[in-house]
Write a protein that holds these residues in place. Sequence first.
Motif, short mmCIF file in Angstrom:
data_model
loop_
_atom_site.label_atom_id
_atom_site.label_comp_id
_atom_site.label_asym_id
_atom_site.label_seq_id
_atom_site.Cartn_x
_atom_site.Cartn_y
_atom_site.Cartn_z
N ALA A 39 8.38 -1.15 14.36
CA ALA A 39 8.19 -0.26 13.21
C ALA A 39 6.88 0.52 13.36
CB ALA A 39 8.17 -1.06 11.91
N PHE A 40 6.73 1.57 12.60
CA PHE A 40 5.62 2.50 12.84
C PHE A 40 4.26 1.89 12.53
CE2 PHE A 40 3.17 4.75 9.54
CZ PHE A 40 3.63 4.14 8.40
N LYS A 41 4.23 0.79 11.79
CA LYS A 41 2.95 0.16 11.47
C LYS A 41 2.17 -0.21 12.74
CE LYS A 41 3.82 -0.14 6.92
NZ LYS A 41 5.12 0.54 6.80
N ASP A 42 2.89 -0.45 13.83
CA ASP A 42 2.22 -0.78 15.09
C ASP A 42 1.28 0.34 15.55
OD1 ASP A 42 3.52 -3.23 15.42
OD2 ASP A 42 5.23 -2.31 16.42
N GLY A 100 7.22 -5.84 4.20
CA GLY A 100 8.01 -6.24 5.36
C GLY A 100 7.38 -5.90 6.69
N ASP A 101 7.17 -4.61 6.93
CA ASP A 101 6.75 -4.19 8.27
C ASP A 101 5.27 -4.37 8.54
OD1 ASP A 101 9.33 -3.57 8.93
OD2 ASP A 101 9.16 -1.51 8.21
N THR A 102 4.44 -4.09 7.54
CA THR A 102 3.00 -4.22 7.73
C THR A 102 2.63 -5.64 8.13
OG1 THR A 102 2.61 -2.64 6.00
CG2 THR A 102 0.74 -3.94 6.67
N THR A 113 8.49 7.88 2.76
CA THR A 113 7.21 7.50 2.18
C THR A 113 7.30 6.30 1.25
OG1 THR A 113 6.37 9.75 2.38
CG2 THR A 113 5.33 8.37 0.72
N GLY A 114 6.29 5.44 1.35
CA GLY A 114 6.16 4.31 0.44
C GLY A 114 4.80 4.36 -0.21
N ASN A 115 3.80 3.93 0.56
CA ASN A 115 2.44 3.85 0.05
C ASN A 115 1.66 5.16 0.25
OD1 ASN A 115 0.84 2.15 -1.38
ND2 ASN A 115 0.46 0.72 0.29
N PHE A 116 2.33 6.18 0.77
CA PHE A 116 1.76 7.52 0.94
C PHE A 116 0.70 7.59 2.05
CE2 PHE A 116 0.16 11.72 -0.52
CZ PHE A 116 1.35 12.31 -0.88
N GLY A 117 0.67 6.58 2.93
CA GLY A 117 -0.33 6.58 4.00
C GLY A 117 0.06 7.51 5.13
N ASN A 118 1.29 7.36 5.60
CA ASN A 118 1.77 8.13 6.73
C ASN A 118 1.75 9.63 6.44
OD1 ASN A 118 2.86 8.55 9.24
ND2 ASN A 118 4.85 7.63 8.80
N ILE A 119 2.26 10.00 5.30
CA ILE A 119 2.32 11.43 4.96
C ILE A 119 0.92 11.98 4.70
CG2 ILE A 119 2.69 11.19 2.46
CD1 ILE A 119 4.76 13.50 2.71
N PRO A 157 13.71 -1.14 2.56
CA PRO A 157 12.79 -1.95 1.74
C PRO A 157 11.32 -1.62 1.92
CG PRO A 157 13.66 -3.25 3.54
CD PRO A 157 14.44 -1.97 3.53
N SER A 158 10.97 -1.05 3.08
CA SER A 158 9.55 -0.74 3.28
C SER A 158 9.09 0.42 2.41
CB SER A 158 9.29 -0.39 4.75
OG SER A 158 9.69 -1.47 5.56
N MET A 159 10.04 1.05 1.73
CA MET A 159 9.70 2.12 0.80
C MET A 159 9.99 1.72 -0.64
SD MET A 159 11.55 4.88 3.20
CE MET A 159 11.51 6.28 2.09
N SER A 181 10.16 9.09 12.29
CA SER A 181 11.13 8.01 12.38
C SER A 181 10.34 6.71 12.43
CB SER A 181 11.98 8.18 13.64
OG SER A 181 12.82 7.05 13.81
N THR A 182 10.49 5.91 11.37
CA THR A 182 9.50 4.84 11.16
C THR A 182 9.94 3.44 11.58
OG1 THR A 182 10.22 4.82 8.87
CG2 THR A 182 8.17 6.00 9.36
N ALA A 183 11.22 3.27 11.89
CA ALA A 183 11.63 1.93 12.36
C ALA A 183 12.78 2.05 13.35
CB ALA A 183 12.06 1.05 11.19
C1 PLP Z 1 5.60 1.27 5.83
C2 PLP Z 1 6.84 1.99 6.12
C3 PLP Z 1 7.13 3.21 5.49
C4 PLP Z 1 6.24 3.82 4.45
O1 PLP Z 1 5.03 4.29 4.98
P1 PLP Z 1 3.80 4.61 4.00
O2 PLP Z 1 2.67 4.92 4.90
O3 PLP Z 1 3.58 3.36 3.20
O4 PLP Z 1 4.21 5.74 3.14
C5 PLP Z 1 8.31 3.85 5.85
N1 PLP Z 1 9.16 3.31 6.74
C6 PLP Z 1 8.91 2.14 7.35
C7 PLP Z 1 9.92 1.58 8.31
C8 PLP Z 1 7.75 1.45 7.08
O5 PLP Z 1 7.51 0.28 7.68
#
Ligand code: PLP
Length: 492
Positions: free
Chosen positions: A111-114, A145-147, A267-273, A320-322, A423-425
Motif C-alpha cells: 500500500a502507498f503508506k510504504d 489498516g494500511d498505516t 482520500t482519507g486523512n487528506f495527507g496524500n492529496i 476501508p483506508s478511506m 493508485s494507493t493499494a
Molecule cells: C491511507 C490510504 C488512503 C488515504 O490516504 P490519506 O493520505 O489518508 O488521504 C487511500 N488509500 C489507501 C489504500 C490507503 O492506505
Amino acid sequence: MKFYSTRDSEQKKFDSALVIKQGLADDGGLFIPESIPSLSEKDIKELAKMTYPERAAKILSMYLTDYTYDELLSDCKEAYCETSFPGGAAPLKNVNDNIYSLELWHGPTAAFKDMALQIMPRLLSRALVKTGEDKTALILVATSGDTGKAALEGYKDIDRIKIMVFYPESGVSKVQKLQMATQTGNNVNVCAIKGNFDDAQTGVKKIFSDSEAHKVFAENSYILSSANSINWGRLAPQIVYYVSAYCDLLNSGDIKFGETVNVCVPTGNFGNIFAAYLAKLMGLPIAKFICASNANNVLTDFLRTGTYDRNRKFHLTMSPSMDILISSNLERLLCFTAGTDETRAYMKSLSENGSYTVSDATKKAIAENFVGYFADEVDTAKTLKKYYDTYGYLADTHTSVALDCAEQYIKETGDTKKMIVASTASPYKFAADVYKSITGNAATSDTDALDELSALTNTEITYPLRNLTERKVNFTTVIESEDMLEAVYKFM
Ligand SMILES: *Cc1c(COP(=O)(O)O)cnc(C)c1O
C-alpha cells in the motif's frame, strides 16, 4: 527551513528534526513549513534525469535543511531500494487517453503508506541524534489498516524505537488484520480496539495531549512520537512521487514542459492529496486536485458547501483506508489558506460541535484548487470491473474510487488534461472485494481470494501478500478505546 504549528498565532519556529521527533505540536496543531521552496524549470528538468532515490533526496533536502544532502541520499537509497520495491518505487502506468495510474504500492506492505514509512524511521533515527535525545522513542499509531502494517514494517527492530499500533477491530479487512497480527520484530505491539478508526485516532491524540502521561513516559525514559500522517516526516516524502510522475511524463514525451496536469487522489486523512498540493505550490504545473471519497463523503460535502460536518453516519466500505470522518491533514490546508487564527477557531468548533463552516473567502480560495467527488459501493465495483474489462487495468478498491471520481470530473467539466490518479493499494490487498467486483461472485474466503484473483486475472500475487495464512499469529488482544493508555503503559 523552520516549521510552526497550524494553531499558533505567534508562529514559533522549530527545526525539522524536532518536528519529526515530536509529530504533533504542543498546542495540538500540525507542523507546517514557514515557506515553500520553489522548483524552477531547470530543477524539474534536472530531476527528470535522476533516479527515484535521487529525486527524493533532492526534494527532501529543500525542506529538511538540518539534514545533509548526503544523509538524505543515503536514506532514500536504502528506503527505495530494489529489494523493497521490486516493481519500482512509483511507476506511472498509462491506462487510457486521459488517465495515468501512479502506482504507489510496490513496497513491503503493498500500500502507498510504504512510500513514506520506509524513509520515516530513518529520518527519526537521525532526528534523535540531531536533537541530542537520550530517551527511547515510543511510536503510537492509529490505523485504518494500511498505516499500521506499513509503520510496523518500517520501524521493526530499529534501535531505541518501540512501536504500538491500534486498529479498529471491525474496520479493517481480513488480509490487513492478518498482516498486522503476524507482524514480527522485538520492539512491536499490535492491539485491536472496539470502535472505529476515529475512536482509535482520538484515543492516540488524547494520549499525546495528556501531560500526566508524558511525565510517566519521561520517568521511564521514553518520549512519544507519531507515525501518523499528521507527522511532517510522513508528508514530505509524499511530495516526491508527484514531482516524479511529472518527470516521467516529460521523459516519455506524453507532455511538454509547462503543460498542466490534473491529479486525483483517493482520500482519507487528506495527507496524500495535500502533498500533491505542496508540489503545486513548489511550482509543479498541476491545475486541479480531485479529492475522491467513498460513501464517507465528508470531504465532498465540505468542498462543495464550505461546511465540514462529521455528525453523520459512519459507513464501513470496501475501501476501508478511506473510512474516516475526521480528515486531520485538512487542518494544514486551512492554515495555508486562512492562517492560524481562523484554523484554531475551526478546530475548536470541530472538537466541540463536530463541525465548522469556513468563511466565503476561504471556501473560494480552496475551490480554486480542489474539487470533491465521491463513489458509493455500487459505483466503485462497477468502475473496477469496467477498468479491468475495457482497459485491462486491475485496480484495487481505493484506486477504483479515484478512477470513478476522475471520470465524474471529466464528464462534468469536459476537462481533458492528463490526469494522474494515485493508485494507493495493490489489488491483492483487497482481493476479495476486487474479485467480487469483477465476477459478481464472492470468493471462497477473504484469504482464498488471493489465489482466486490470481487465477482469474492471470497476474501474480503482490510479493508481501504471498503465504500470508501460513505465518504465525503473534497478536490477538482486543481492548476498549478508553483503555488505550493503560495498554501503552503495559507495553512500555
Ligand atoms: C491511507 C490510504 C488512503 C488515504 O490516504 P490519506 O493520505 O489518508 O488521504 C487511500 N488509500 C489507501 C489504500 C490507503 O492506505
